[in-house]
Design a protein around this motif. Structure first.
Motif, PDB file in Angstrom:
ATOM      1  N   PHE A 194       8.065 -16.521   6.894  1.00 24.33           N
ATOM      2  CA  PHE A 194       6.852 -16.386   6.973  1.00 24.33           C
ATOM      3  C   PHE A 194       6.485 -14.925   7.613  1.00 24.33           C
ATOM      4  CE2 PHE A 194       2.543 -16.582   9.063  1.00 24.33           C
ATOM      5  CZ  PHE A 194       1.502 -17.339   8.081  1.00 24.33           C
ATOM      6  N   GLY A 195       7.355 -14.454   8.432  1.00 25.56           N
ATOM      7  CA  GLY A 195       7.354 -13.068   8.798  1.00 25.56           C
ATOM      8  C   GLY A 195       7.478 -12.162   7.834  1.00 25.56           C
ATOM      9  N   GLU A 196       8.330 -12.330   6.871  1.00 23.93           N
ATOM     10  CA  GLU A 196       8.256 -11.470   5.591  1.00 23.93           C
ATOM     11  C   GLU A 196       7.190 -11.648   5.081  1.00 23.93           C
ATOM     12  OE1 GLU A 196      11.839 -13.200   3.365  1.00 23.93           O
ATOM     13  OE2 GLU A 196      13.337 -12.557   4.949  1.00 23.93           O
ATOM     14  N   PHE A 197       6.596 -12.727   4.736  1.00 21.49           N
ATOM     15  CA  PHE A 197       5.467 -12.944   3.941  1.00 21.49           C
ATOM     16  C   PHE A 197       4.268 -12.001   4.505  1.00 21.49           C
ATOM     17  CE2 PHE A 197       1.251 -15.174   3.649  1.00 21.49           C
ATOM     18  CZ  PHE A 197       1.012 -14.997   2.224  1.00 21.49           C
ATOM     19  N   ASP A 198       4.225 -12.052   5.892  1.00 26.78           N
ATOM     20  CA  ASP A 198       3.028 -11.289   6.642  1.00 26.78           C
ATOM     21  C   ASP A 198       3.310 -10.004   6.541  1.00 26.78           C
ATOM     22  OD1 ASP A 198       0.903 -11.318   8.409  1.00 26.78           O
ATOM     23  OD2 ASP A 198       2.114 -10.577   9.988  1.00 26.78           O
ATOM     24  N   ALA A 199       4.526  -9.330   6.463  1.00 23.40           N
ATOM     25  CA  ALA A 199       5.001  -8.144   6.083  1.00 23.40           C
ATOM     26  C   ALA A 199       4.519  -7.770   4.596  1.00 23.40           C
ATOM     27  CB  ALA A 199       6.491  -7.604   6.221  1.00 23.40           C
ATOM     28  N   SER A 200       4.730  -8.543   3.679  1.00 21.52           N
ATOM     29  CA  SER A 200       4.368  -8.310   2.278  1.00 21.52           C
ATOM     30  C   SER A 200       2.723  -8.101   2.130  1.00 21.52           C
ATOM     31  CB  SER A 200       5.077  -9.359   1.372  1.00 21.52           C
ATOM     32  OG  SER A 200       4.442 -10.505   1.578  1.00 21.52           O
ATOM     33  N   LEU A 201       2.108  -9.071   2.689  1.00 23.25           N
ATOM     34  CA  LEU A 201       0.776  -8.776   2.811  1.00 23.25           C
ATOM     35  C   LEU A 201       0.031  -7.450   3.289  1.00 23.25           C
ATOM     36  CD1 LEU A 201      -0.787 -12.185   4.014  1.00 23.25           C
ATOM     37  CD2 LEU A 201      -0.597 -11.360   1.741  1.00 23.25           C
ATOM     38  N   ALA A 222       1.942  -4.705   2.710  1.00 27.82           N
ATOM     39  CA  ALA A 222       2.622  -3.700   2.115  1.00 27.82           C
ATOM     40  C   ALA A 222       1.524  -3.294   0.987  1.00 27.82           C
ATOM     41  CB  ALA A 222       3.796  -4.302   1.248  1.00 27.82           C
ATOM     42  N   ARG A 223       1.437  -2.065   0.935  1.00 21.23           N
ATOM     43  CA  ARG A 223       0.541  -1.538  -0.133  1.00 21.23           C
ATOM     44  C   ARG A 223       0.948  -0.238  -0.721  1.00 21.23           C
ATOM     45  NH1 ARG A 223      -4.583  -3.560   0.431  1.00 21.23           N
ATOM     46  NH2 ARG A 223      -4.828  -4.708   2.613  1.00 21.23           N
ATOM     47  N   SER A 224       1.767  -0.393  -1.869  1.00 18.32           N
ATOM     48  CA  SER A 224       2.466   0.793  -2.490  1.00 18.32           C
ATOM     49  C   SER A 224       1.997   1.394  -3.493  1.00 18.32           C
ATOM     50  CB  SER A 224       3.847   0.322  -2.909  1.00 18.32           C
ATOM     51  OG  SER A 224       3.577  -0.684  -3.867  1.00 18.32           O
ATOM     52  N   GLY A 225       0.459   1.056  -3.721  1.00 15.54           N
ATOM     53  CA  GLY A 225      -0.157   1.604  -4.951  1.00 15.54           C
ATOM     54  C   GLY A 225      -1.008   2.924  -4.768  1.00 15.54           C
ATOM     55  N   ILE A 226      -1.624   3.561  -5.572  1.00 16.28           N
ATOM     56  CA  ILE A 226      -2.264   4.694  -5.296  1.00 16.28           C
ATOM     57  C   ILE A 226      -3.270   4.203  -4.485  1.00 16.28           C
ATOM     58  CG2 ILE A 226      -3.671   6.459  -6.656  1.00 16.28           C
ATOM     59  CD1 ILE A 226      -2.388   5.501  -9.282  1.00 16.28           C
ATOM     60  N   GLY A 275      -3.235   3.759  -1.509  1.00 14.04           N
ATOM     61  CA  GLY A 275      -2.818   2.558  -0.479  1.00 14.04           C
ATOM     62  C   GLY A 275      -3.371   1.211  -0.768  1.00 14.04           C
ATOM     63  N   LEU A 276      -3.640   0.940  -2.154  1.00 10.57           N
ATOM     64  CA  LEU A 276      -4.174  -0.293  -2.773  1.00 10.57           C
ATOM     65  C   LEU A 276      -2.735  -1.093  -2.945  1.00 10.57           C
ATOM     66  CD1 LEU A 276      -6.869   0.893  -5.108  1.00 10.57           C
ATOM     67  CD2 LEU A 276      -6.941  -0.067  -2.871  1.00 10.57           C
ATOM     68  N   LYS A 277      -2.992  -2.452  -3.122  1.00 10.37           N
ATOM     69  CA  LYS A 277      -2.069  -3.230  -3.559  1.00 10.37           C
ATOM     70  C   LYS A 277      -1.572  -3.429  -4.996  1.00 10.37           C
ATOM     71  CE  LYS A 277      -1.296  -7.455  -1.119  1.00 10.37           C
ATOM     72  NZ  LYS A 277      -0.223  -7.185  -0.513  1.00 10.37           N
ATOM     73  N   THR A 278      -0.260  -3.310  -5.299  1.00  7.51           N
ATOM     74  CA  THR A 278       0.052  -3.381  -6.579  1.00  7.51           C
ATOM     75  C   THR A 278       0.271  -4.565  -6.992  1.00  7.51           C
ATOM     76  OG1 THR A 278       2.524  -2.895  -6.299  1.00  7.51           O
ATOM     77  CG2 THR A 278       1.078  -0.953  -6.747  1.00  7.51           C
ATOM     78  N   LYS A 279       0.436  -4.716  -8.388  1.00  7.21           N
ATOM     79  CA  LYS A 279       0.930  -6.024  -8.864  1.00  7.21           C
ATOM     80  C   LYS A 279       2.286  -6.404  -8.555  1.00  7.21           C
ATOM     81  CE  LYS A 279       1.497  -8.666 -13.358  1.00  7.21           C
ATOM     82  NZ  LYS A 279       1.466  -8.465 -14.890  1.00  7.21           N
ATOM     83  N   LYS A 280       3.035  -5.533  -8.415  1.00  6.28           N
ATOM     84  CA  LYS A 280       4.307  -5.870  -7.969  1.00  6.28           C
ATOM     85  C   LYS A 280       4.239  -6.143  -6.162  1.00  6.28           C
ATOM     86  CE  LYS A 280       8.727  -3.543  -7.364  1.00  6.28           C
ATOM     87  NZ  LYS A 280       9.522  -2.155  -7.409  1.00  6.28           N
ATOM     88  N   ASP A 281       3.364  -5.862  -5.605  1.00 12.45           N
ATOM     89  CA  ASP A 281       3.295  -6.156  -4.232  1.00 12.45           C
ATOM     90  C   ASP A 281       2.773  -7.501  -4.026  1.00 12.45           C
ATOM     91  OD1 ASP A 281       3.972  -3.660  -2.936  1.00 12.45           O
ATOM     92  OD2 ASP A 281       1.938  -3.008  -3.110  1.00 12.45           O
ATOM     93  N   MET A 282       1.812  -8.096  -4.859  1.00 11.47           N
ATOM     94  CA  MET A 282       1.339  -9.316  -4.846  1.00 11.47           C
ATOM     95  C   MET A 282       2.441 -10.276  -5.259  1.00 11.47           C
ATOM     96  SD  MET A 282      -2.626  -9.160  -6.422  1.00 11.47           S
ATOM     97  CE  MET A 282      -3.394  -7.790  -6.214  1.00 11.47           C
ATOM     98  N   GLN A 283       3.190  -9.822  -6.530  1.00 15.41           N
ATOM     99  CA  GLN A 283       4.345 -10.924  -6.833  1.00 15.41           C
ATOM    100  C   GLN A 283       5.179 -11.039  -5.830  1.00 15.41           C
ATOM    101  OE1 GLN A 283       4.078 -12.354  -9.666  1.00 15.41           O
ATOM    102  NE2 GLN A 283       5.842 -13.564  -9.275  1.00 15.41           N
ATOM    103  N   ALA A 284       5.683 -10.028  -5.173  1.00 13.90           N
ATOM    104  CA  ALA A 284       6.577 -10.048  -3.727  1.00 13.90           C
ATOM    105  C   ALA A 284       6.167 -11.229  -2.788  1.00 13.90           C
ATOM    106  CB  ALA A 284       6.870  -9.057  -3.245  1.00 13.90           C
ATOM    107  N   SER A 285       4.634 -11.132  -2.798  1.00 10.76           N
ATOM    108  CA  SER A 285       4.122 -12.086  -1.609  1.00 10.76           C
ATOM    109  C   SER A 285       4.179 -13.456  -2.254  1.00 10.76           C
ATOM    110  CB  SER A 285       2.495 -11.537  -1.399  1.00 10.76           C
ATOM    111  OG  SER A 285       2.386 -10.404  -0.845  1.00 10.76           O
ATOM    112  N   ILE A 286       3.833 -13.642  -3.461  1.00 14.74           N
ATOM    113  CA  ILE A 286       3.868 -15.014  -4.199  1.00 14.74           C
ATOM    114  C   ILE A 286       5.195 -15.539  -4.277  1.00 14.74           C
ATOM    115  CG2 ILE A 286       3.726 -16.139  -6.437  1.00 14.74           C
ATOM    116  CD1 ILE A 286       1.097 -14.089  -6.795  1.00 14.74           C
ATOM    117  N   ASP A 287       6.197 -14.595  -4.608  1.00 11.67           N
ATOM    118  CA  ASP A 287       7.674 -15.139  -4.466  1.00 11.67           C
ATOM    119  C   ASP A 287       8.111 -15.668  -3.105  1.00 11.67           C
ATOM    120  OD1 ASP A 287       7.809 -14.484  -7.076  1.00 11.67           O
ATOM    121  OD2 ASP A 287       9.017 -12.667  -6.737  1.00 11.67           O
TER     122      ASP A 287
END
Length: 154
Positions: A47-54, A56-60, A62-74
């Motif tokens: 859950f701590g990892e999930f909170d950190a992934s939420l 995370a914004r690695s897009g242009i 400072g936006l979330k990318t599809k990869k960031d969202m997929q990591a959160s879903i995983d």
């Protein structure tokens, strides 16, 4: 007095058997409990990892990318799997506790019925002893009467 000592002895022996099996059961229960606690720790970590992934914004810009969202879903999927394991192991833990409780109750009933049987046997033997003592007293009286008659005759 003997009756009380025998009852205490029988009760003590039957409780020793109960405690020995209870000790074995409680060891297995503690192992299962430790397993559930490890799963809870894993869940907390994920859950701590999930909170950190939420966050995370690695897009242009400072936006979330599809990869960031997929990591959160995983990570959420892993949390759900862990939760399912926690439920399964907790159910096993509760079932184990119910079995342990039933075993203790059965042993207590068995010990109680054994003690009752011993008490009944002791009561029967005591009554038999009293009857035999009374017969001995009757025979002693008859013997003394016969002895007196023999002494008078000689």
């Amino acid at each position: 007095m003997k009756y009380k000592l025998i009852t205490i002895l029988v009760f003590t022996l039957s409780m020793n058997d109960c405690f020995a099996s209870f000790q074995e059961d409680s060891t297995a229960y503690e192992r299962q409990r430790a397993k559930v606690n490890r799963l809870l720790d894993q869940r907390s970590q994920r859950f701590g990892e999930f909170d950190a992934s939420l966050r995370a914004r690695s897009g242009i810009f400072g936006l979330k990318t599809k990869k960031d969202m997929q990591a959160s879903i995983d990570i959420l999927k892993e949390i759900v799997k862990t939760d399912n394991n926690i439920f399964k192991e907790t159910k096993a833990l509760l079932d184990f506790k119910d079995i342990e409780k039933q075993t203790v109750e059965n042993k207590a009933l068995e010990s109680g019925s054994r003690i009752t049987g011993y008490i009944n046997t002791i009561s029967k033997l005591r009554k038999s002893q009293e009857q035999l003592l009374e017969e001995v007293n009757v025979l002693k009286r008859q013997n003394s009467v016969y002895l007196n008659v023999l002494i008078i005759l000689f």
